[in-house]
Write a protein that holds these residues in place. Structure first.
Motif, PDB file in Angstrom:
ATOM      1  N   GLU A 476       0.835  -1.211   0.000  1.00 44.37           N
ATOM      2  CA  GLU A 476       0.000   0.000   0.000  1.00 44.37           C
ATOM      3  C   GLU A 476       0.866   1.255   0.000  1.00 44.37           C
ATOM      4  N   ASP A 477       1.920   1.249   0.785  1.00 49.84           N
ATOM      5  CA  ASP A 477       2.811   2.414   0.830  1.00 49.84           C
ATOM      6  C   ASP A 477       3.485   2.637  -0.520  1.00 49.84           C
ATOM      7  N   ILE A 478       3.934   1.557  -1.147  1.00 47.78           N
ATOM      8  CA  ILE A 478       4.622   1.682  -2.437  1.00 47.78           C
ATOM      9  C   ILE A 478       3.678   2.203  -3.514  1.00 47.78           C
ATOM     10  N   ALA A 479       2.435   1.706  -3.491  1.00 49.99           N
ATOM     11  CA  ALA A 479       1.471   2.052  -4.553  1.00 49.99           C
ATOM     12  C   ALA A 479       0.767   3.379  -4.312  1.00 49.99           C
ATOM     13  N   ARG A 480       1.010   3.993  -3.168  1.00 46.85           N
ATOM     14  CA  ARG A 480       0.315   5.253  -2.871  1.00 46.85           C
ATOM     15  C   ARG A 480       0.686   6.312  -3.910  1.00 46.85           C
ATOM     16  N   GLY A 481      -0.330   6.890  -4.536  1.00 44.99           N
ATOM     17  CA  GLY A 481      -0.115   7.910  -5.554  1.00 44.99           C
ATOM     18  C   GLY A 481      -0.088   7.376  -6.972  1.00 44.99           C
ATOM     19  N   ASP A 485      -2.681   0.147 -12.605  1.00 49.03           N
ATOM     20  CA  ASP A 485      -2.046  -1.090 -12.152  1.00 49.03           C
ATOM     21  C   ASP A 485      -0.617  -1.194 -12.680  1.00 49.03           C
ATOM     22  N   PHE A 486      -0.388  -0.721 -13.892  1.00 51.72           N
ATOM     23  CA  PHE A 486       0.962  -0.749 -14.449  1.00 51.72           C
ATOM     24  C   PHE A 486       1.901   0.131 -13.632  1.00 51.72           C
ATOM     25  N   ASP A 487       1.435   1.308 -13.243  1.00 57.00           N
ATOM     26  CA  ASP A 487       2.252   2.197 -12.410  1.00 57.00           C
ATOM     27  C   ASP A 487       2.592   1.536 -11.079  1.00 57.00           C
ATOM     28  N   LYS A 488       1.628   0.821 -10.512  1.00 61.11           N
ATOM     29  CA  LYS A 488       1.868   0.145  -9.229  1.00 61.11           C
ATOM     30  C   LYS A 488       2.943  -0.930  -9.371  1.00 61.11           C
ATOM     31  N   CYS A 489       2.859  -1.690 -10.459  1.00 63.60           N
ATOM     32  CA  CYS A 489       3.866  -2.740 -10.673  1.00 63.60           C
ATOM     33  C   CYS A 489       5.251  -2.141 -10.900  1.00 63.60           C
ATOM     34  N   GLU A 490       5.315  -1.067 -11.658  1.00 65.25           N
ATOM     35  CA  GLU A 490       6.589  -0.393 -11.888  1.00 65.25           C
ATOM     36  C   GLU A 490       7.153   0.164 -10.579  1.00 65.25           C
ATOM     37  N   ALA A 491       6.271   0.659  -9.714  1.00 69.09           N
ATOM     38  CA  ALA A 491       6.721   1.196  -8.427  1.00 69.09           C
ATOM     39  C   ALA A 491       7.309   0.096  -7.546  1.00 69.09           C
ATOM     40  N   ILE A 492       6.719  -1.099  -7.624  1.00 72.17           N
ATOM     41  CA  ILE A 492       7.263  -2.225  -6.849  1.00 72.17           C
ATOM     42  C   ILE A 492       8.643  -2.601  -7.366  1.00 72.17           C
ATOM     43  N   VAL A 493       8.814  -2.618  -8.683  1.00 71.83           N
ATOM     44  CA  VAL A 493      10.120  -2.926  -9.272  1.00 71.83           C
ATOM     45  C   VAL A 493      11.162  -1.902  -8.821  1.00 71.83           C
TER      46      VAL A 493
END
Length: 744
Positions: A476-481, A485-493
């Protein structure tokens, strides 16, 4: 007084007879246990020592019964054989891993099997203990002992592993000690039976020096790159009708272990393409459920050629989804839901041809990228008949005849900038994507079967198993903002790179949980990174799956992409609404540099090579030191005796110590049935004279000191001591052969 000494005497005799054989068996099995058991190696070795002692005791009990012992041992062997067969069959049923795979292939590839571990202890242990007993207690043949010692080398060589320097040194040291033990036992046997001694001191020293020298030279010589058929084809001991398979052939029901991988750098196959390819992810297989820190296939879909054929077919391929969405956008019926023609560009248009070749690589699947055109596959070694299931490309058993080697040509769609740009433009959520699909079914733009297949992805690949609250909170912290879904996956990477996570092949943590990796160690390999991303993506409601395959990026001088076993890699595929499956690699980029270091000629590799040779030289010197120490043991003991004599204060103490030393030398060099310590001084003197040793002054001084309280002058003792120094070899039996020749 005599009754108290008899048990002690029996204990000393038993230790002298059985200690080294038992120790050698324990050392050999400890080396074997170390490659098969992940934990509890020391307790298992301790249990094996007890197993050895019990069998040695049993063999001694039946030894004197010449006829009965054959039937008793045969019966016991059949019982062990039956138990071993049951353990092997149970291991196959429980794990699905064949015993040959488990025994010869690296454990990191096939995993640990409890039943096979028990067989190793009971069955193999019984076999080795029997050999040791026969060749060290019943018969005295050093060749039989050497066979036992060589067994770990066969296992480690086949499994492409290295025995640790410490274990190797200890095992060789015990083996050399066993050679001397065999000589002593053979001497005793010869004296009792009156037979000619076949193995003498010169033989022991000569063969020990020869084996040590040749072994050390062999270790220090650089390893050539030639491979035998056994090395090139690790599945050579497998038995399949009409096939030439390897250990990499079959797809598994469980993922590879996350730690402790031990690759060899062996080249599996090569890839060549007319188009420019910097790197490519070649899929092997995917997994969907995370249980007990390991990825598995869902139970109802754990058969590759059964029910799983009908699940997640080509409808969820990115190229298929792209075409489906484009055709729907052209109708104009989905503009209110955000599906318009301006989302689409030149993505998923250009096919890239690729050729894979490997003379000894014979898989039942093709290591291929996600968007492989199955209809384009041409193969000289396989009959036509391939299918894509979950993105894995494998041959259909009913339509194929398999031959050795891999030689295929096919086309695939690269995931490049255009494709990722398209995925990034999509802003669909699961809810909006379902609305588009529902309307598509209503208007007949898609079939109900296609709709159900897409929805099933969300049901299957969002399983929450293994997701703890800290992992969910971190996601949740990583995906905030992030908006899509693609942006969230890129943020995790990006999270792993931005937070200084470390890639380390040699790291084995105290805690193998994903929580420990994410929040404590921040150190691991691709399996930990990929697993972490899948769990975090699923916690955000994004379907994701764990994929194992190869990261192909190394090029040779012929501009071919070389794929080694060290390039085995785990990565992630996330399902992006409106785009289908998209590949992500969360492992920090260091892994490519580390793999290159292992195969290139750089400074780090040179240092490792130097350290490797240094360790081998150190091992050689250590073995030589032990060998020299054993050969000159009597001289070393004599040296320390003379040093201790210098620190004795009175001539009386020196005289008593000198006489005690004379008795000890005669005791060591005489037959065991002679009770030297019970002899009178005059008998000791006569025995010394028979050895041509001049110790009359020392014996005379001893009688005066011991029985008359005489205090010798320093000159008297030095005269006696000087005679002893000239005669100690004769007392120890060193001049026995020379005396015999003189008598002749």
């Amino acid at each position: 007084m005599t009754e108290k000494k008899e048990p002690l005497k029996w204990l000393y005799a038993s230790i002298a007879k059985y200690f080294l054989p038992l120790l050698l068996g324990a050392v050999v099995m400890n080396v074997i246990f170390s490659t098969y058991y992940d934990f509890f190696v020391r307790p298992v070795t301790a249990g094996f020592i007890a197993y050895e002692c019990a069998l040695f005791w049993f063999f001694e009990k039946i030894k004197k019964r010449k006829i009965l012992r054959f039937f008793v041992y045969t019966g016991l062997g059949l019982v062990v054989l039956t138990i071993s067969g049951w353990l092997i069959s149970s291991g196959w049923r429980d794990s699905g891993v064949s015993f040959i795979d488990w025994f010869y292939v690296n454990s990191q590839e096939v995993g640990s099997v409890f039943y096979y571990n028990i067989f190793l202890f009971v069955g193999l242990g019984f076999f080795l203990i029997s050999i040791l007993y026969y060749f060290t207690v019943y018969r005295f043949r050093i060749f039989g002992v050497m066979l036992v010692t060589m067994f770990p080398f066969v296992i480690y060589g086949k499994r492409a592993q290295n025995i640790s320097t410490l274990s190797l040194t200890f095992m060789m040291t015990v083996f050399l000690a066993m050679m001397l033990h065999q000589k002593v036992m053979a001497d005793d046997y010869t004296n009792k039976k009156g037979r000619r001694l076949l193995m003498n001191r010169s033989y022991v020293i000569g063969i020990s020096l020869f084996v040590t020298f040749v072994g050390a030279v062999t270790m220090m010589l650089p390893k050539q790159q030639y491979q035998s058929q056994l090395e090139a084809n690790r599945g050579i001991f497998k038995y399949y009708l009409n096939s030439n398979t390897t250990d990499y052939d079959d797809l598994n029901d469980v993922s590879s272990p996350r730690f402790g991988a031990n690759s060899t750098g062996e080249i599996l196959f090569k890839a060549r393409s007319q188009h420019s390819i910097s790197s490519v992810y070649l899929r092997r297989q995917s997994f969907d459920v995370f249980r007990a820190d390991q990825w598995v296939l869902r139970d109802e879909y754990n058969t590759w050629y059964g029910a799983r054929d009908n699940v997640d077919n080509a409808v969820n391929s990115p190229a298929y989804i792209h075409e489906l969405m484009y055709n729907m956008a052209k109708t104009g019926r989905y503009k209110d839901l955000g599906l318009t023609e301006d989302l689409f560009g030149s993505e998923y248009k250009n096919l890239t041809p690729i050729t894979l070749t490997g003379p000894s690589y014979s898989p039942s699947y093709i290591p291929a990228p996600l968007m492989t055109d199955v209809d384009s596959i041409t193969d000289n070694n396989y009959n036509k008949g391939y299918r894509t299931v979950h993105g894995e490309v494998y041959f259909e058993r009913g339509n194929s005849t398999r031959y050795g080697g891999l030689s295929v040509n096919f086309d695939y769609l690269q995931e490049g900038n255009a494709e990722y740009s398209y995925v990034n433009r999509l802003g669909f959520t699961r809810e909006s994507f379902e609305k588009i699909l529902t309307r598509g079914v209503y208007y007949g733009d898609i079939t109900p079967e296609d709709y159900s297949q897409v929805i099933r992805v969300y049901d299957r690949y969002t399983d929450k198993g293994g997701i703890t609250k800290p992992i969910a909170d971190l996601a949740e912290d990583i995906a905030r903002g992030c908006k899509t879904d693609f942006d969230k996956c890129e943020a995790i990477v990006d999270y792993f790179i931005d937070n200084d996570y470390i890639y380390d092949l040699d790291y084995i943590p105290d805690d193998e949980s994903i929580d420990y990796f994410l929040f404590e160690s921040k150190t691991g390999v691709c399996t930990s990174y990929a697993t972490s991303m899948v769990l975090m993506a699923r916690s955000l409601g994004i379907p994701a799956r764990y994929v194992e395959g190869f990261a192909a990026y190394e090029r040779n001088d012929d501009d071919e992409i070389v794929v080694r076993d060290s390039h085995a890699h785990a990565f992630v595929e996330a399902y992006i609404a409106g785009a289908g499956w998209v590949t992500f690699d969360p492992t920090v980029p260091d892994y490519k540099d580390r793999a290159s270091e292992g195969n290139g000629n750089n400074a780090a590799n040179a240092i490792r090579t130097f350290m490797d040779y240094f360790s081998k030289i150190a091992l050689f010197l250590g073995v030589v030191f032990v060998l020299v120490f054993v050969i000159f043991l009597d001289r070393i003991i004599e040296f320390f005796f003379r040093i201790r004599m210098k620190f004795r204060r009175t001539t009386q103490d020196k005289t008593l110590a000198l006489y005690k030393r004379i008795v000890r030398l005669l005791e060591i060099s005489s037959d065991k049935d002679k009770h030297i310590r019970g002899m009178t001084p005059q008998e000791i003197l006569q025995l010394s004279i028979s050895r041509e040793a001049e110790v009359s002054r020392a014996v005379s001084l001893f009688e005066q000191v011991c029985f008359g309280g005489y205090k010798p002058a320093e000159v008297e003792f030095e005269a006696a001591y000087s005679c002893y120094k000239q005669s100690w070899k004769a007392l120890a039996g060193k001049n026995k052969k020379r005396s015999a020749k003189a008598a002749v």
